[in-house]
Design a protein around this motif. Structure first.
Motif, mmCIF file in Angstrom:
data_model
loop_
_atom_site.group_PDB
_atom_site.id
_atom_site.type_symbol
_atom_site.label_atom_id
_atom_site.label_comp_id
_atom_site.label_asym_id
_atom_site.label_seq_id
_atom_site.Cartn_x
_atom_site.Cartn_y
_atom_site.Cartn_z
ATOM 1 N N SER A 279 0.847 -1.200 0.000
ATOM 2 C CA SER A 279 0.000 0.000 0.000
ATOM 3 C C SER A 279 0.876 1.242 0.000
ATOM 4 O O SER A 279 2.077 1.174 0.298
ATOM 5 N N ASN A 280 0.252 2.382 -0.335
ATOM 6 C CA ASN A 280 0.978 3.642 -0.383
ATOM 7 C C ASN A 280 0.041 4.779 0.009
ATOM 8 O O ASN A 280 -1.058 4.895 -0.528
ATOM 9 N N ARG A 281 0.497 5.573 0.968
ATOM 10 C CA ARG A 281 -0.282 6.730 1.418
ATOM 11 C C ARG A 281 0.561 7.990 1.257
ATOM 12 O O ARG A 281 1.682 8.069 1.756
ATOM 13 N N ARG B 206 0.552 12.225 1.742
ATOM 14 C CA ARG B 206 -0.095 13.390 2.346
ATOM 15 C C ARG B 206 0.498 14.657 1.724
ATOM 16 O O ARG B 206 1.707 14.874 1.781
ATOM 17 N N ARG C 7 -9.249 -3.802 3.864
ATOM 18 C CA ARG C 7 -9.961 -2.569 3.500
ATOM 19 C C ARG C 7 -11.286 -2.947 2.819
ATOM 20 O O ARG C 7 -11.307 -3.787 1.914
ATOM 21 N N LYS D 59 -0.463 4.161 -9.552
ATOM 22 C CA LYS D 59 -1.029 5.230 -8.724
ATOM 23 C C LYS D 59 -0.883 6.586 -9.414
ATOM 24 O O LYS D 59 -1.810 7.400 -9.412
ATOM 25 N N GLU E 32 -4.974 13.493 1.930
ATOM 26 C CA GLU E 32 -4.268 12.228 2.128
ATOM 27 C C GLU E 32 -4.836 11.236 1.114
ATOM 28 O O GLU E 32 -6.047 11.007 1.088
ATOM 29 N N ASP F 170 -4.657 7.462 -0.080
ATOM 30 C CA ASP F 170 -4.226 6.171 0.465
ATOM 31 C C ASP F 170 -4.728 5.066 -0.457
ATOM 32 O O ASP F 170 -5.936 4.953 -0.684
ATOM 33 N N GLU G 226 -4.368 0.797 -1.705
ATOM 34 C CA GLU G 226 -3.900 -0.567 -1.434
ATOM 35 C C GLU G 226 -3.783 -1.282 -2.763
ATOM 36 O O GLU G 226 -4.716 -1.273 -3.573
ATOM 37 N N GLY H 267 -8.790 2.546 -2.920
ATOM 38 C CA GLY H 267 -8.220 3.625 -2.131
ATOM 39 C C GLY H 267 -9.236 4.662 -1.711
ATOM 40 O O GLY H 267 -10.420 4.594 -2.052
ATOM 41 N N TRP I 238 -9.434 9.134 -0.585
ATOM 42 C CA TRP I 238 -8.785 10.418 -0.323
ATOM 43 C C TRP I 238 -9.622 11.159 0.699
ATOM 44 O O TRP I 238 -10.835 11.002 0.751
#
Length: 282
Positions: A94-96, A98, A163, A218, A235, A237, A239, A276, A278
């Motif tokens: 995963s990648n988040r 901000r 999720r 992404k 943010e 985020d 998966e 994902g 936001w």
């Protein structure tokens, strides 16, 4: 945290040699070490990145671009002798990202990377690769990439990070991921992981075909969303589920434009590649 400041971004070829030579797990604790470096932006490189990922020209940097600037630092951290896990074989779960302020008017950034949050997982252990970007005003951008290393044995139960599937999304657009996109993205990102380059090199690591880079997926998704998301105080985020095999075609669905929402990327046969959200930064 023991911070080391570098005079310039690391050169990648020696780090790839280091990565190729380490194939075994050498421990089960993360080093208390981070790397920092000041970098200048090259407008031509930004333009090349925009083209590969589908971003329109504009004064605001793509939200994923600081990852590209920090890739050498990330590689140096993950191939350090003190780092317990081999880089080859790590799986990006995963990648988040901000965005604290708009990424406009940026010419220089101070980047920092470290690893934290080691946790048991059903297939091994996960950790967060944390990257931050500061400008003259302070923290501008930060990201956590959750990585899985298979075969690590840790005490404790694996947390349930499942999720839920997005519910209020509708189809927005679709695009093709061409057979050569892994090689084209590697040229601008520096990420020459063999699983992305060709079917031949991917088969060496158990993949029948090359797969698209998770961060290209992404980036391409964010390029397609355009101004659907806020430019700051957001943010994003995601998966990563099933990889996008190359060549492939995907469909993006998302909530209505606004301060928060959900998104989903699907492929042929309704295969879910990415989900994902936001939302405003808490």
């Amino acid at each position: 945290m023991d911070w080391q400041t570098l005079d310039s971004p690391p050169l990648l070829p020696p780090l790839y040699w280091r990565a190729a030579l380490k194939r075994k797990i050498s421990g089960s604790t993360l080093p208390d070490k981070g790397l920092r470096c000041r970098v200048s932006l090259d407008p031509r490189h930004v333009a090349a990145y925009r083209k590969v990922c589908g971003f329109a020209d504009g004064p605001i940097l793509p939200a994923t671009y600081p990852h590209i600037l920090a890739f050498g630092l990330q590689m140096q951290l993950l191939t350090d002798r003190q780092f317990p896990f081999p880089l080859l074989g790590l799986i990006h779960l995963s990648n988040r990202i901000r965005l604290h302020r708009p990424l406009g008017g940026v010419s220089e950034l101070t980047l920092a990377v470290h690893a934290e949050n080691l946790q048991p997982h059903a297939k091994g252990a996960t950790f967060d690769l944390v990257t931050t970007a500061h400008d003259a005003l302070g923290l501008l951008w930060q990201a956590e990439s959750r990585m899985l290393c298979r075969g690590v044995k840790l005490d404790g139960d694996a947390p349930d990070n499942t999720r839920p599937a997005p519910v209020d999304v509708s189809e927005l657009t679709h695009w093709k991921a061409p057979a050569d996109i892994g090689r084209r993205y590697a040229r601008v990102s520096g990420d020459y992981n063999p699983i992305h380059l060709s079917a031949l090199t991917a088969k060496l690591f158990g993949f029948p075909l090359a797969i698209a880079h998770g961060l290209w997926n992404k980036a391409r998704l964010l390029a397609a969303l355009g101004e659907h998301l806020p430019a700051a105080n957001v943010e994003i985020d995601v998966e990563f589920r099933k990889p996008v095999r190359l060549p492939g075609e995907v469909t993006l669905s998302a909530s209505a434009a606004g301060a928060s929402g959900e998104l989903q990327l699907k492929g042929a046969g309704d295969i879910e590649h990415m989900v994902g959200t936001w939302r405003p930064i808490a």
